[in-house]
Enzyme design. Structure first.
Site, PDB file in Angstrom:
ATOM      1  N   ASN A 111      12.928  11.235  -2.376  1.00 26.48           N
ATOM      2  CA  ASN A 111      12.475  11.733  -3.671  1.00 26.48           C
ATOM      3  C   ASN A 111      13.024  13.147  -3.844  1.00 26.48           C
ATOM      4  OD1 ASN A 111      10.870   9.470  -4.410  1.00 26.48           O
ATOM      5  ND2 ASN A 111       9.258  10.172  -3.025  1.00 26.48           N
ATOM      6  N   CYS A 134       7.419  22.348   7.968  1.00 25.63           N
ATOM      7  CA  CYS A 134       7.853  23.380   8.924  1.00 25.63           C
ATOM      8  C   CYS A 134       6.784  23.580  10.002  1.00 25.63           C
ATOM      9  CB  CYS A 134       8.121  24.699   8.209  1.00 25.63           C
ATOM     10  SG  CYS A 134       9.711  24.758   7.361  1.00 25.63           S
ATOM     11  N   ASP A 182       4.529   9.050   8.751  1.00 24.77           N
ATOM     12  CA  ASP A 182       3.874   9.491   7.525  1.00 24.77           C
ATOM     13  C   ASP A 182       2.356   9.358   7.708  1.00 24.77           C
ATOM     14  OD1 ASP A 182       4.955   9.673   4.293  1.00 24.77           O
ATOM     15  OD2 ASP A 182       2.816   9.385   4.669  1.00 24.77           O
ATOM     16  N   HIS A 209      13.145  15.240   3.160  1.00 20.74           N
ATOM     17  CA  HIS A 209      12.783  14.177   4.105  1.00 20.74           C
ATOM     18  C   HIS A 209      13.268  12.839   3.575  1.00 20.74           C
ATOM     19  CE1 HIS A 209       9.437  14.913   1.328  1.00 20.74           C
ATOM     20  NE2 HIS A 209       9.221  13.597   1.358  1.00 20.74           N
ATOM     21  N   GLY A 231       8.733  12.403  -8.027  1.00 18.57           N
ATOM     22  CA  GLY A 231       7.647  12.090  -7.104  1.00 18.57           C
ATOM     23  C   GLY A 231       7.665  12.883  -5.818  1.00 18.57           C
TER      24      GLY A 231
HETATM   25  P1  AMP Z   1       7.348  12.843  -1.034  1.00 24.76           P
HETATM   26  O1  AMP Z   1       6.454  12.358  -2.133  1.00 24.76           O
HETATM   27  O2  AMP Z   1       8.670  12.130  -1.007  1.00 24.76           O
HETATM   28  O3  AMP Z   1       7.471  14.342  -1.026  1.00 24.76           O
HETATM   29  O4  AMP Z   1       6.653  12.404   0.308  1.00 24.76           O
HETATM   30  C1  AMP Z   1       5.789  13.220   1.019  1.00 24.76           C
HETATM   31  C2  AMP Z   1       5.193  12.366   2.096  1.00 24.76           C
HETATM   32  O5  AMP Z   1       4.662  13.222   3.085  1.00 24.76           O
HETATM   33  C3  AMP Z   1       4.044  11.468   1.619  1.00 24.76           C
HETATM   34  O6  AMP Z   1       4.358  10.106   1.900  1.00 24.76           O
HETATM   35  C4  AMP Z   1       2.849  11.950   2.426  1.00 24.76           C
HETATM   36  O7  AMP Z   1       1.993  10.912   2.828  1.00 24.76           O
HETATM   37  C5  AMP Z   1       3.516  12.626   3.619  1.00 24.76           C
HETATM   38  N1  AMP Z   1       2.746  13.697   4.260  1.00 24.76           N
HETATM   39  C6  AMP Z   1       2.102  14.720   3.659  1.00 24.76           C
HETATM   40  N2  AMP Z   1       1.511  15.505   4.583  1.00 24.76           N
HETATM   41  C7  AMP Z   1       1.805  14.968   5.790  1.00 24.76           C
HETATM   42  C8  AMP Z   1       1.493  15.302   7.127  1.00 24.76           C
HETATM   43  N3  AMP Z   1       0.732  16.354   7.431  1.00 24.76           N
HETATM   44  N4  AMP Z   1       1.961  14.520   8.124  1.00 24.76           N
HETATM   45  C9  AMP Z   1       2.717  13.433   7.840  1.00 24.76           C
HETATM   46  N5  AMP Z   1       3.045  13.055   6.603  1.00 24.76           N
HETATM   47  C10 AMP Z   1       2.604  13.801   5.586  1.00 24.76           C
END
Ligand code: AMP
Length: 104
Positions: free
Chosen positions: A84, A8, A31, A97, A90
């Site tokens: 996920n 957000c 990412d 997303h 995970g």
């Molecule tokens: P998930 O495990 O499916 O919840 O994926 C979360 C993803 O968000 C991971 O691949 C992280 O590398 C990515 N992530 C976390 N913080 C940030 C951020 N500030 N900007 C971009 N990606 C992020």
């Protein structure tokens, strides 16, 4: 909008994150820890924690359309998508997303 949700904050522009692509209700950014040469995250602008809370069918459609358009924009013809759902699967960030992963 959730005050303590990192996505957000990104969507609100708090960190000046560049958006790869954007529609009225969705946004795409890279990412921070890419697993593939191109690794984008497609999100609804509205705070929805997981796929299980997504009920708006128009938004479901818009999210998938955004996947296609963002992939096209960055030149990805072949790519993987991943959602996920839940901690055990995970999910680390509880703002829905879709991972879009590939290489150009
Ligand atoms: P998930 O495990 O499916 O919840 O994926 C979360 C993803 O968000 C991971 O691949 C992280 O590398 C990515 N992530 C976390 N913080 C940030 C951020 N500030 N900007 C971009 N990606 C992020």
């Amino acid at each position: 909008m959730s005050e303590d949700c990192i996505f957000c904050k990104i969507i609100r522009g708090d960190f000046g994150t560049e958006f790869v692509y954007e529609t009225e209700n969705t946004v795409v950014f890279n990412d921070i820890n890419p697993k593939t040469p191109v690794h984008m995250l497609v999100c609804p602008k509205k705070h929805i924690e997981t796929l299980n809370e997504l009920e708006d069918k128009a938004l479901m459609s818009e999210l998938l359309q955004t996947v296609k358009e963002a992939a096209k924009k960055v030149g990805l013809k072949s790519y993987k998508t991943l959602i996920n759902t839940g901690k055990e699967a995970g999910q680390e960030v509880f703002h829905l997303h879709i991972h879009v992963m590939g290489k150009v």
